[in-house]
Design an enzyme around this catalytic site. Structure first.
Site, PDB file in Angstrom:
ATOM      1  N   LYS A   9       0.832  -1.222   0.000  1.00  0.00           N
ATOM      2  CA  LYS A   9       0.000   0.000   0.000  1.00  0.00           C
ATOM      3  C   LYS A   9       0.866   1.272   0.000  1.00  0.00           C
ATOM      4  CE  LYS A   9      -3.984  -2.168   2.246  1.00  0.00           C
ATOM      5  NZ  LYS A   9      -5.097  -1.928   3.195  1.00  0.00           N
ATOM      6  N   TYR A  49     -12.347  -2.414  -4.109  1.00  0.00           N
ATOM      7  CA  TYR A  49     -12.867  -2.613  -2.751  1.00  0.00           C
ATOM      8  C   TYR A  49     -14.399  -2.555  -2.708  1.00  0.00           C
ATOM      9  CZ  TYR A  49      -8.271  -2.443  -0.425  1.00  0.00           C
ATOM     10  OH  TYR A  49      -7.002  -2.711   0.023  1.00  0.00           O
ATOM     11  N   PHE A  57     -15.847   3.029   6.663  1.00  0.00           N
ATOM     12  CA  PHE A  57     -14.467   3.402   6.352  1.00  0.00           C
ATOM     13  C   PHE A  57     -14.181   3.435   4.849  1.00  0.00           C
ATOM     14  CE2 PHE A  57     -14.545  -1.194   7.257  1.00  0.00           C
ATOM     15  CZ  PHE A  57     -13.981  -1.708   6.099  1.00  0.00           C
ATOM     16  N   ARG A  85      -1.602 -14.420   4.295  1.00  0.00           N
ATOM     17  CA  ARG A  85      -2.339 -13.795   5.405  1.00  0.00           C
ATOM     18  C   ARG A  85      -1.588 -13.947   6.727  1.00  0.00           C
ATOM     19  NH1 ARG A  85      -6.970 -11.743   4.092  1.00  0.00           N
ATOM     20  NH2 ARG A  85      -7.970 -11.915   6.138  1.00  0.00           N
ATOM     21  N   THR A  91      -5.344  -7.363  10.377  1.00  0.00           N
ATOM     22  CA  THR A  91      -5.653  -6.120   9.646  1.00  0.00           C
ATOM     23  C   THR A  91      -5.231  -4.884  10.440  1.00  0.00           C
ATOM     24  OG1 THR A  91      -7.545  -7.235   8.674  1.00  0.00           O
ATOM     25  CG2 THR A  91      -7.523  -4.848   8.496  1.00  0.00           C
ATOM     26  N   ARG A 102       2.687  -6.442   9.048  1.00  0.00           N
ATOM     27  CA  ARG A 102       1.951  -5.285   9.588  1.00  0.00           C
ATOM     28  C   ARG A 102       2.501  -4.851  10.937  1.00  0.00           C
ATOM     29  NH1 ARG A 102      -3.741  -7.575   7.336  1.00  0.00           N
ATOM     30  NH2 ARG A 102      -3.945  -6.252   5.475  1.00  0.00           N
ATOM     31  N   ASN A 112      -2.051   0.221   6.635  1.00  0.00           N
ATOM     32  CA  ASN A 112      -1.628  -1.079   7.198  1.00  0.00           C
ATOM     33  C   ASN A 112      -0.707  -1.859   6.253  1.00  0.00           C
ATOM     34  OD1 ASN A 112      -3.598  -1.915   5.413  1.00  0.00           O
ATOM     35  ND2 ASN A 112      -4.658  -3.243   6.857  1.00  0.00           N
ATOM     36  N   HIS A 115      -2.174  -5.440   1.519  1.00  0.00           N
ATOM     37  CA  HIS A 115      -3.468  -6.118   1.363  1.00  0.00           C
ATOM     38  C   HIS A 115      -3.188  -7.522   0.857  1.00  0.00           C
ATOM     39  CE1 HIS A 115      -7.503  -7.132  -0.045  1.00  0.00           C
ATOM     40  NE2 HIS A 115      -6.907  -7.591  -1.132  1.00  0.00           N
ATOM     41  N   GLU A 126      -9.294 -10.802  -7.801  1.00  0.00           N
ATOM     42  CA  GLU A 126      -8.356  -9.696  -7.550  1.00  0.00           C
ATOM     43  C   GLU A 126      -7.153  -9.749  -8.496  1.00  0.00           C
ATOM     44  OE1 GLU A 126      -7.475  -9.579  -3.344  1.00  0.00           O
ATOM     45  OE2 GLU A 126      -9.508  -8.916  -2.865  1.00  0.00           O
TER      46      GLU A 126
HETATM   47  P1  CMP Z   1      -7.450  -4.602   3.441  1.00  0.00           P
HETATM   48  O1  CMP Z   1      -6.972  -5.982   3.709  1.00  0.00           O
HETATM   49  O2  CMP Z   1      -6.807  -3.871   2.338  1.00  0.00           O
HETATM   50  O3  CMP Z   1      -9.039  -4.618   3.188  1.00  0.00           O
HETATM   51  C1  CMP Z   1      -9.860  -3.496   3.431  1.00  0.00           C
HETATM   52  C2  CMP Z   1      -9.149  -2.422   4.190  1.00  0.00           C
HETATM   53  O4  CMP Z   1      -9.974  -1.473   4.830  1.00  0.00           O
HETATM   54  C3  CMP Z   1      -8.337  -3.034   5.304  1.00  0.00           C
HETATM   55  O5  CMP Z   1      -7.244  -3.750   4.772  1.00  0.00           O
HETATM   56  C4  CMP Z   1      -8.008  -1.796   6.147  1.00  0.00           C
HETATM   57  O6  CMP Z   1      -6.828  -1.137   5.718  1.00  0.00           O
HETATM   58  C5  CMP Z   1      -9.200  -0.862   5.869  1.00  0.00           C
HETATM   59  N1  CMP Z   1     -10.027  -0.671   7.063  1.00  0.00           N
HETATM   60  C6  CMP Z   1     -10.220   0.498   7.702  1.00  0.00           C
HETATM   61  N2  CMP Z   1     -11.044   0.337   8.756  1.00  0.00           N
HETATM   62  C7  CMP Z   1     -11.377  -0.974   8.802  1.00  0.00           C
HETATM   63  C8  CMP Z   1     -12.184  -1.755   9.675  1.00  0.00           C
HETATM   64  N3  CMP Z   1     -12.848  -1.238  10.707  1.00  0.00           N
HETATM   65  N4  CMP Z   1     -12.303  -3.094   9.406  1.00  0.00           N
HETATM   66  C9  CMP Z   1     -11.659  -3.653   8.347  1.00  0.00           C
HETATM   67  N5  CMP Z   1     -10.889  -2.938   7.499  1.00  0.00           N
HETATM   68  C10 CMP Z   1     -10.726  -1.611   7.718  1.00  0.00           C
END
Ligand code: CMP
Length: 137
Positions: A9, A49, A57, A85, A91, A102, A112, A115, A126
């Site tokens: 990211k 997304y 969010f 993962r 996350t 992370r 973070n 992804h 994807e």
């Molecule tokens: P990612 O795995 O890229 O998938 C969706 C992204 O939304 C996640 O990582 C986070 O960076 C972002 N995000 C922000 N707030 C939240 C939340 N409350 N729960 C899950 N993802 C979030």
């Protein structure tokens, strides 16, 4: 053998740690079969997304993912989806296990660092979003 999508990211690209993150994958038995640095448009990020479109969010997520270039990669290996993962960690970096990407490189749930696809089914979708078949070698 599985393939999964990984995105480094904008926060991690800005920190100049692309190589350090790629090393985590290669050192743990995953092979890079496709890789590109790309600036996502708002429309790209919104489509990628789409499943989160109703979440509070979503706006911030699209804003953040378009704030600078990202590096999209296709990782290949045994149990690649789960392995990626595990290497990424939770996350929310505050909940990520020590030694995960992370925990080591991310600041917040938005910034973070990476992804990763959450299932084999989503990995296929994807991967197709970012790559043509001839780019995967
Ligand atoms: P990612 O795995 O890229 O998938 C969706 C992204 O939304 C996640 O990582 C986070 O960076 C972002 N995000 C922000 N707030 C939240 C939340 N409350 N729960 C899950 N993802 C979030």
């Amino acid at each position: 053998m599985e393939r999964t999508l990984s995105i480094i990211k904008p926060d991690a690209v800005a920190k100049n740690v692309i190589g350090k993150i790629v090393d985590r994958f290669e050192s743990n038995g995953l092979r890079i079969v496709g890789m590109k640095k790309i600036q996502l448009s708002k429309s790209d990020a919104g489509k990628f997304y789409e499943v989160h479109a109703g979440r509070p969010f979503f706006g911030e997520l699209v804003e953040f993912m378009t704030s600078g270039p990202v590096v999209a990669m296709v990782l290949e290996g045994e149990n690649a989806v789960a392995k990626n993962r595990e290497l990424m960690g939770a996350t929310n970096p505050k909940e990520a296990e020590a030694g995960t990407i992370r925990a080591d490189f991310a600041q917040s749930i938005d910034a973070n660092a990476v992804h990763g696809s959450d299932s084999l089914e989503n990995a296929k979708i994807e991967i197709d979003f970012f790559f043509a078949g001839r780019e995967l070698l």
